[in-house]
Motif scaffolding. Structure first.
Motif, PDB file in Angstrom:
ATOM      1  N   GLY A  94     -24.883 -44.116  66.632  1.00  0.00           N
ATOM      2  CA  GLY A  94     -25.064 -42.840  66.701  1.00  0.00           C
ATOM      3  C   GLY A  94     -25.807 -42.005  65.772  1.00  0.00           C
ATOM      4  N   THR A  95     -26.650 -42.952  65.111  1.00  0.00           N
ATOM      5  CA  THR A  95     -27.435 -42.211  64.083  1.00  0.00           C
ATOM      6  C   THR A  95     -28.897 -42.334  64.572  1.00  0.00           C
ATOM      7  N   PRO A  96     -29.492 -41.390  64.581  1.00  0.00           N
ATOM      8  CA  PRO A  96     -31.027 -41.396  64.951  1.00  0.00           C
ATOM      9  C   PRO A  96     -31.956 -42.337  64.145  1.00  0.00           C
ATOM     10  N   HIS A  97     -32.989 -42.769  64.604  1.00  0.00           N
ATOM     11  CA  HIS A  97     -33.838 -43.545  63.773  1.00  0.00           C
ATOM     12  C   HIS A  97     -34.162 -42.868  62.726  1.00  0.00           C
ATOM     13  N   SER A  98     -34.552 -41.537  62.864  1.00  0.00           N
ATOM     14  CA  SER A  98     -35.177 -40.795  61.717  1.00  0.00           C
ATOM     15  C   SER A  98     -34.173 -40.349  60.581  1.00  0.00           C
ATOM     16  N   ASP A  99     -32.945 -40.542  60.940  1.00  0.00           N
ATOM     17  CA  ASP A  99     -31.986 -40.212  59.758  1.00  0.00           C
ATOM     18  C   ASP A  99     -31.463 -41.480  59.197  1.00  0.00           C
ATOM     19  N   SER A 100     -31.817 -42.774  59.449  1.00  0.00           N
ATOM     20  CA  SER A 100     -31.318 -43.853  58.933  1.00  0.00           C
ATOM     21  C   SER A 100     -32.228 -44.115  57.496  1.00  0.00           C
ATOM     22  N   SER A 101     -31.182 -44.232  56.623  1.00  0.00           N
ATOM     23  CA  SER A 101     -31.587 -44.114  55.019  1.00  0.00           C
ATOM     24  C   SER A 101     -33.018 -45.301  54.989  1.00  0.00           C
ATOM     25  N   LEU A 102     -32.833 -46.229  55.664  1.00  0.00           N
ATOM     26  CA  LEU A 102     -33.642 -47.421  55.271  1.00  0.00           C
ATOM     27  C   LEU A 102     -35.019 -47.121  56.223  1.00  0.00           C
ATOM     28  N   ASN A 103     -35.072 -46.355  57.257  1.00  0.00           N
ATOM     29  CA  ASN A 103     -36.262 -45.735  57.742  1.00  0.00           C
ATOM     30  C   ASN A 103     -36.758 -44.678  56.959  1.00  0.00           C
ATOM     31  N   VAL A 104     -35.855 -43.757  56.226  1.00  0.00           N
ATOM     32  CA  VAL A 104     -36.620 -42.708  55.510  1.00  0.00           C
ATOM     33  C   VAL A 104     -37.106 -43.261  54.297  1.00  0.00           C
ATOM     34  N   ILE A 105     -36.785 -44.293  53.670  1.00  0.00           N
ATOM     35  CA  ILE A 105     -37.341 -44.933  52.254  1.00  0.00           C
ATOM     36  C   ILE A 105     -38.557 -45.608  53.098  1.00  0.00           C
ATOM     37  N   TYR A 106     -38.901 -46.080  53.935  1.00  0.00           N
ATOM     38  CA  TYR A 106     -40.101 -46.574  54.479  1.00  0.00           C
ATOM     39  C   TYR A 106     -41.130 -45.692  54.965  1.00  0.00           C
ATOM     40  N   HIS A 107     -40.600 -44.431  55.580  1.00  0.00           N
ATOM     41  CA  HIS A 107     -41.287 -43.408  55.965  1.00  0.00           C
ATOM     42  C   HIS A 107     -41.811 -42.631  54.735  1.00  0.00           C
ATOM     43  N   LEU A 108     -41.491 -42.505  53.519  1.00  0.00           N
ATOM     44  CA  LEU A 108     -41.939 -42.190  52.306  1.00  0.00           C
ATOM     45  C   LEU A 108     -43.046 -43.028  51.736  1.00  0.00           C
ATOM     46  N   LEU A 109     -42.596 -44.313  52.046  1.00  0.00           N
ATOM     47  CA  LEU A 109     -44.141 -45.330  51.337  1.00  0.00           C
ATOM     48  C   LEU A 109     -45.118 -44.940  52.466  1.00  0.00           C
ATOM     49  N   GLY A 110     -44.922 -44.644  53.602  1.00  0.00           N
ATOM     50  CA  GLY A 110     -45.859 -44.589  54.550  1.00  0.00           C
ATOM     51  C   GLY A 110     -46.715 -43.059  53.941  1.00  0.00           C
ATOM     52  N   SER A 111     -46.104 -42.003  53.762  1.00  0.00           N
ATOM     53  CA  SER A 111     -46.732 -41.045  53.283  1.00  0.00           C
ATOM     54  C   SER A 111     -47.396 -41.157  52.172  1.00  0.00           C
ATOM     55  N   CYS A 112     -47.121 -42.123  51.249  1.00  0.00           N
ATOM     56  CA  CYS A 112     -47.707 -42.316  49.922  1.00  0.00           C
ATOM     57  C   CYS A 112     -49.196 -42.957  50.511  1.00  0.00           C
ATOM     58  N   LEU A 113     -49.200 -43.738  51.298  1.00  0.00           N
ATOM     59  CA  LEU A 113     -50.374 -44.580  51.821  1.00  0.00           C
ATOM     60  C   LEU A 113     -51.117 -43.567  52.347  1.00  0.00           C
ATOM     61  N   MET A 114     -50.731 -42.425  53.218  1.00  0.00           N
ATOM     62  CA  MET A 114     -51.677 -41.510  53.831  1.00  0.00           C
ATOM     63  C   MET A 114     -52.231 -40.577  52.663  1.00  0.00           C
ATOM     64  N   GLU A 115     -51.460 -40.295  51.679  1.00  0.00           N
ATOM     65  CA  GLU A 115     -52.245 -39.573  50.542  1.00  0.00           C
ATOM     66  C   GLU A 115     -53.335 -40.367  49.635  1.00  0.00           C
ATOM     67  N   MET A 116     -53.019 -41.479  49.919  1.00  0.00           N
ATOM     68  CA  MET A 116     -54.255 -42.290  49.242  1.00  0.00           C
ATOM     69  C   MET A 116     -55.367 -42.373  50.174  1.00  0.00           C
TER      70      MET A 116
END
Length: 360
Positions: free
Chosen positions: A222-244
């Motif tokens: 029942g947990t949406p993909h966007s709420d999964s903690s493991l997905n959240v930490i990889y999404h943050l990594l992606g935002s770092c790459l986009m910042e670079m």
């Protein structure tokens, strides 16, 4: 990055290696030990399995480089030996021997793995390179298959996700959880296809009555993909790459072409895949207890960053080169420190699934 390109964990035993940064994964092996031993005691019939062969054959799929695979195998052997005694087979003239096959993709650091094997091990060891989404072993040759924190890796990036002309093109993201519905559906379809391939391959390789034990890194039902903690930490990594990319450190075009092939399934999704396949019965499916070793990692920005780097460094290296790695993961650690509660332990789980091969 090629869609079917296999990427291993960071090899060797240096400070960024998987061997030095996999406490989180070891926590899952430790947490599963009691449940796995119980399943072997209750669900494994050695008299039937060893009726024509005194060698008990085990495969660990997605073994990486150790030492976690070594501990997992020792747990399995201990439980099988105990079952052997309980079934009264010590009186048998048959001497029980063990053959263990360690499997991972061809680029895996098998040399490091073999160095980590105990000198006094009570089993014969062999390495088997290749993807576990296809056949790896002869028909009906295995009695027990184990895989820990590996099947969340898909076999490939979904084709449409890498296609600029597709509605599912994943521009500006390195994984799917916060992307469009089209991207999410493409990953869900790839997961379904991969699990069918995985189960079909294992059904051919395992003897009737043999067991498959999977320790799965996933998300609660029942947990949406966007709420999964493991997905959240990889999404943050992606935002770092986009910042670079915005700063010109990396090419935005290269970021757009880069996707991580992780899919954190729910127990219900895996249950549905097994039932659809129809060749296995589900003997056990339980969430694993959270051990302090796991919490120690998820509560530390430094440990999250080092664990993620050990798992993904080779991926980033292949797409962007060595020169960005330190800057990327330093930025990632800083972002994690700014969000100390980013990892919600209620939105990430390890669960154990034990399957038994049924007769056709």
């Amino acid at each position: 990055m090629a869609a079917d390109e296999a990427c291993p964990m960071k090899g060797g035993d240096g400070p960024n290696s998987y061997a030095k940064n996999s406490i989180y994964q070891k926590g899952a092996v430790d947490a599963a030990k009691e449940l796995l031993s119980k399943a072997i005691a209750e669900k494994l019939d050695l008299e039937i399995l060893l009726a024509s062969n005194s060698t008990f054959q085990i495969a660990d799929l997605g073994c990486s480089i150790g030492p976690n695979t070594v501990w997992a195998i020792e747990n399995i052997l201990e439980a099988v030996e105990l079952k052997y005694q309980i079934q009264g087979m010590k009186k048998s003239p048959i001497t029980l021997e063990f053959q263990v096959f360690f499997n991972d993709h061809t680029p895996n650091d098998f040399n490091m793995l073999f160095k980590s094997l105990p000198l006094n091990r009570q089993y014969y060891a062999a390495g088997v390179p290749g993807s576990f989404y296809g056949r790896l072993f002869p028909k009906a040759s295995l009695h027990f298959v184990h895989s820990s924190t590996a099947i969340h890796w898909l076999s490939r990036v979904p084709k449409d996700v890498a296609d600029r002309n597709s509605p599912a093109w994943n521009k500006g993201q390195i994984q799917f959880s916060h992307s469009s519905d089209e991207v999410i559906r493409a990953y869900e379809a790839q997961f379904s296809e991969d699990m069918e391939c995985f189960l079909n391959a294992r059904a051919q390789e395992i003897v009737y009555g043999g067991l498959v034990a999977l320790i799965v890194s996933g998300r609660p039902d029942g947990t949406p993909h966007s709420d999964s903690s493991l997905n959240v930490i990889y999404h943050l990594l992606g935002s770092c790459l986009m910042e670079m990319a915005r700063k010109g450190v990396v090419s935005e075009e290269k970021v757009d072409a880069f996707n991580i092939t992780m899919y954190y399934m729910s127990p219900q999704e895996l249950k549905a895949a097994v039932e659809l396949n129809g060749r296995f019965t589900i003997e056990c499916m339980e969430n694993l207890p959270r051990l302090s070793t796991i919490d120690n990692v998820t509560e530390s920005p430094q440990l999250i960053a080092s664990h993620v780097r050990a798992v993904t460094e080779v991926l980033f290296q292949q797409q962007f080169g060595d020169e960005i790695l330190d800057e990327l993961f330093d930025l990632y650690r800083t972002k994690l420190e700014e969000k100390p509660s980013i990892f919600d332990p209620t939105k990430a789980i390890y669960f154990l699934v034990v399957l038994k091969r049924q007769a056709n």
